[in-house]
Design a protein around this motif. Sequence first.
Motif, PDB file in Angstrom:
ATOM      1  N   ASP A  79       1.292   1.818  -8.083  1.00  0.00           N
ATOM      2  CA  ASP A  79       3.486   0.053  -7.968  1.00  0.00           C
ATOM      3  C   ASP A  79       4.054   1.370  -6.454  1.00  0.00           C
ATOM      4  N   ALA A  80       3.873   0.789  -5.832  1.00  0.00           N
ATOM      5  CA  ALA A  80       4.638   1.028  -4.572  1.00  0.00           C
ATOM      6  C   ALA A  80       6.011   0.911  -4.652  1.00  0.00           C
ATOM      7  N   ASN A  81       6.687   0.446  -5.943  1.00  0.00           N
ATOM      8  CA  ASN A  81       8.057   0.560  -6.416  1.00  0.00           C
ATOM      9  C   ASN A  81       8.986  -0.008  -4.841  1.00  0.00           C
ATOM     10  N   GLY A  82       8.759  -1.057  -4.396  1.00  0.00           N
ATOM     11  CA  GLY A  82       9.486  -1.541  -3.555  1.00  0.00           C
ATOM     12  C   GLY A  82       9.576  -0.293  -2.148  1.00  0.00           C
ATOM     13  N   LYS A  83       8.369   0.855  -2.085  1.00  0.00           N
ATOM     14  CA  LYS A  83       8.330   1.352  -1.018  1.00  0.00           C
ATOM     15  C   LYS A  83       7.429   0.396   0.671  1.00  0.00           C
ATOM     16  N   LEU A 105       4.403   3.882   2.768  1.00  0.00           N
ATOM     17  CA  LEU A 105       5.407   4.835   2.877  1.00  0.00           C
ATOM     18  C   LEU A 105       6.892   4.375   2.964  1.00  0.00           C
ATOM     19  N   ASP A 106       7.471   5.913   2.201  1.00  0.00           N
ATOM     20  CA  ASP A 106       9.449   5.944   2.226  1.00  0.00           C
ATOM     21  C   ASP A 106      10.058   5.803   3.356  1.00  0.00           C
ATOM     22  N   PRO A 107      10.726   4.842   4.017  1.00  0.00           N
ATOM     23  CA  PRO A 107      11.293   4.561   5.115  1.00  0.00           C
ATOM     24  C   PRO A 107      12.805   5.482   4.693  1.00  0.00           C
ATOM     25  N   ALA A 108      12.977   5.517   4.252  1.00  0.00           N
ATOM     26  CA  ALA A 108      14.229   6.806   3.616  1.00  0.00           C
ATOM     27  C   ALA A 108      13.593   8.023   3.553  1.00  0.00           C
ATOM     28  N   THR A 109      12.664   8.448   3.390  1.00  0.00           N
ATOM     29  CA  THR A 109      12.779   9.949   3.213  1.00  0.00           C
ATOM     30  C   THR A 109      11.772  10.300   4.318  1.00  0.00           C
ATOM     31  N   VAL A 110      10.604   9.385   5.233  1.00  0.00           N
ATOM     32  CA  VAL A 110      10.248   9.922   5.974  1.00  0.00           C
ATOM     33  C   VAL A 110      10.100  10.472   7.066  1.00  0.00           C
ATOM     34  N   ALA A 111       9.207  11.602   7.696  1.00  0.00           N
ATOM     35  CA  ALA A 111       9.595  12.601   8.348  1.00  0.00           C
ATOM     36  C   ALA A 111       8.739  13.608   8.944  1.00  0.00           C
ATOM     37  N   ASP A 112       9.116  13.686  10.168  1.00  0.00           N
ATOM     38  CA  ASP A 112       7.825  15.195  10.485  1.00  0.00           C
ATOM     39  C   ASP A 112       8.891  16.315  10.079  1.00  0.00           C
ATOM     40  N   LYS A 113       7.658  17.498  10.077  1.00  0.00           N
ATOM     41  CA  LYS A 113       8.478  18.859  10.115  1.00  0.00           C
ATOM     42  C   LYS A 113       7.727  19.707  10.555  1.00  0.00           C
ATOM     43  N   THR A 151       6.866  21.531  13.813  1.00  0.00           N
ATOM     44  CA  THR A 151       7.713  21.897  14.877  1.00  0.00           C
ATOM     45  C   THR A 151       6.703  22.475  16.021  1.00  0.00           C
ATOM     46  N   PHE A 152       7.455  23.085  17.287  1.00  0.00           N
ATOM     47  CA  PHE A 152       6.636  24.077  18.447  1.00  0.00           C
ATOM     48  C   PHE A 152       7.007  25.560  17.878  1.00  0.00           C
ATOM     49  N   SER A 153       7.606  25.496  17.076  1.00  0.00           N
ATOM     50  CA  SER A 153       7.281  27.306  16.332  1.00  0.00           C
ATOM     51  C   SER A 153       6.691  27.329  15.662  1.00  0.00           C
ATOM     52  N   ALA A 154       7.233  25.932  14.265  1.00  0.00           N
ATOM     53  CA  ALA A 154       6.033  26.493  13.700  1.00  0.00           C
ATOM     54  C   ALA A 154       5.450  24.870  13.276  1.00  0.00           C
ATOM     55  N   PRO A 155       4.271  24.650  13.989  1.00  0.00           N
ATOM     56  CA  PRO A 155       3.186  23.659  14.142  1.00  0.00           C
ATOM     57  C   PRO A 155       2.851  23.054  12.619  1.00  0.00           C
ATOM     58  N   HIS A 156       2.735  23.560  12.218  1.00  0.00           N
ATOM     59  CA  HIS A 156       1.470  24.178  10.615  1.00  0.00           C
ATOM     60  C   HIS A 156       2.039  23.263   9.617  1.00  0.00           C
ATOM     61  N   GLN A 157       2.243  22.173   9.081  1.00  0.00           N
ATOM     62  CA  GLN A 157       3.094  21.229   8.774  1.00  0.00           C
ATOM     63  C   GLN A 157       2.935  19.847   8.189  1.00  0.00           C
ATOM     64  N   TYR A 158       2.697  19.605   7.287  1.00  0.00           N
ATOM     65  CA  TYR A 158       2.482  18.332   7.214  1.00  0.00           C
ATOM     66  C   TYR A 158       3.867  17.168   7.106  1.00  0.00           C
ATOM     67  N   ALA A 159       3.928  15.957   7.504  1.00  0.00           N
ATOM     68  CA  ALA A 159       4.976  15.087   7.588  1.00  0.00           C
ATOM     69  C   ALA A 159       5.166  14.830   5.749  1.00  0.00           C
ATOM     70  N   GLU A 160       6.260  14.412   5.812  1.00  0.00           N
ATOM     71  CA  GLU A 160       7.192  14.197   4.864  1.00  0.00           C
ATOM     72  C   GLU A 160       7.466  11.818   4.172  1.00  0.00           C
ATOM     73  N   GLY A 161       6.855  11.568   3.582  1.00  0.00           N
ATOM     74  CA  GLY A 161       7.068   9.937   3.252  1.00  0.00           C
ATOM     75  C   GLY A 161       6.200   9.341   3.422  1.00  0.00           C
ATOM     76  N   ILE A 162       4.692  10.237   3.495  1.00  0.00           N
ATOM     77  CA  ILE A 162       4.261   9.109   3.875  1.00  0.00           C
ATOM     78  C   ILE A 162       3.507   9.488   2.312  1.00  0.00           C
ATOM     79  N   GLU A 163       3.574   8.087   1.555  1.00  0.00           N
ATOM     80  CA  GLU A 163       3.045   8.723  -0.065  1.00  0.00           C
ATOM     81  C   GLU A 163       1.470   7.830  -0.249  1.00  0.00           C
ATOM     82  N   TYR A 164       0.843   7.477   0.362  1.00  0.00           N
ATOM     83  CA  TYR A 164      -0.556   7.076   0.305  1.00  0.00           C
ATOM     84  C   TYR A 164      -1.072   6.855   1.456  1.00  0.00           C
ATOM     85  N   VAL A 165      -2.617   6.507   1.918  1.00  0.00           N
ATOM     86  CA  VAL A 165      -3.217   6.499   2.777  1.00  0.00           C
ATOM     87  C   VAL A 165      -4.274   5.929   1.754  1.00  0.00           C
ATOM     88  N   ILE A 166      -4.992   5.204   2.275  1.00  0.00           N
ATOM     89  CA  ILE A 166      -6.018   3.893   2.287  1.00  0.00           C
ATOM     90  C   ILE A 166      -6.680   3.679   3.696  1.00  0.00           C
TER      91      ILE A 166
END
Length: 528
Positions: A72-76, A478-486, A488-503
Amino acid sequence: MKKRSVLTSIGLSVLVLSSGIAYGQSFDLIIKNAMLLDGRGGKAVRADVGIESGKITKIGNMAADKAHQVIDANGKVVAPGFIDLHSHAERSIAELPRLDNLVQQGITTILGGNCGFSPVDFKQFFAQTERSPLGPNLALLIGHNDVRKAVMGEEQRLASADELKAMQALVDKAMQQGAFGLSTGLKYVPGVYSNFAEVKVLAETAHAQHGFFASHMRDEGAEIVTAMNEVLDIAKETGIPVHISHHKLIGHPNWGESKHTIQMIRDARKAGLDVTLDQYPYTASSTRFAILFPAWSLAGGQAEVEKRLHDPELRQKIKQGLIKNIREDRGGGDPARLQIAHYAANPAWDGLTFAEVLKREGRAQSIDEAAELAMEIQANGGAQGIFHAINEDDVKYIMAYPITAIATDAGGSELGKGNPHPRGYGTFPRVLGHYVREQEVISLPDAIRKMTSLPAARMGLTDRGVIAQGYAADIVILDPATVADKSTFSAPHQYAEGIEYVIINGQVIKSPDGMTGKSAGQILRHTL
């Protein structure tokens, strides 16, 4: 007798009995309540998507249908999987075949073999890769640097007629084995030693098999206009479609020139040339620190470089070239703009800038000392660097151009290892969050187009890059209201937010709970 009638919903048929009872179909997976952006650039529409045997087989109202799995994408937003036109991840596939850092961004297909670097024996490489649990789909270009190296080594000279024929044979063979085209890295050894005639002949070879030409040009700084003219002249003289890789303006003296370079592309397209480009959304580039060295000083490989660095006269000559490049080009005119991504000889320096290293060692934070440090690093095997020398206004201007695709210019990353450029974790979400939602540089439908149907068209893919019946089920939710990169150049090993499913090919590779452990990537081969 009961009569049957056909109702049409969003161009699709639903079978209904005269009694009014609907008999639905059965699917492997149904995505319900989607705000569908199909990749073509139009507005979102509400629809359900049905997937069977790795393909999209139905789009529309699927309330009467059943599936083994329902999301259920729930409007995403539901969009085609992202296609990364400029990847280097094929280099790390043997160790990191799932490429989680790329897949979690929404990337479902990567095009490797960029900047002139690729396997030369595609048949062997593909055979080895197909035995791995491949995350995203993989396609390749044949790289000029490795072709030249296979024939001539790293010598600083022009190719003979026989050597050029040998290079043509390797390009032709790779094209027959599935390469999508030819790539060059004319800033790197040994491609930097080639001339226009050599590149033109190899481009003609790729064009004969309907490939395209992707170029990391000879220069992205003070000589960028000359470098662009070389690539555009190849398009004029051969007719090959041309793609300019990771377009940017390096070095403070060149900031603002994107208006000129984009106009050059506009003019070329008006003249009938097939020219496209890609970009990563950051104000820093990343490559090895050898990029700062004069090209002549790198000829013959690492052993020869070390000999030159031990010769006082040649060392001083190399240093002058380094000082110029640090001041005017990728160095950004400041040791603080040079950052170490990974230095195998001393991993404790990973993430530090040259200014920070020099301070730790009690040395002057000057361009002169930065040049000395670069030579010391190169003498110890070299290092991967990050170069903070791009202007934000150029990034935005290039992004707004309609035929600019989004790409990472990244490889596979292992969590916690080194200090890689954040583009390896955040490129696509950064565009969607920072440049779409926050900065409004481009719209969401257009951003999705730049990540999907635009790169698919450049590659000539006819079954990916759009959500349509019969297409491969490569899909991102994806959720367009929350999708964002996390990252940074000083702390690069962080997955992004807001990408809910990848098929990928109908298999859920990422869910809101994280990576599922599944792998469904395929080798994509270019065919005539």
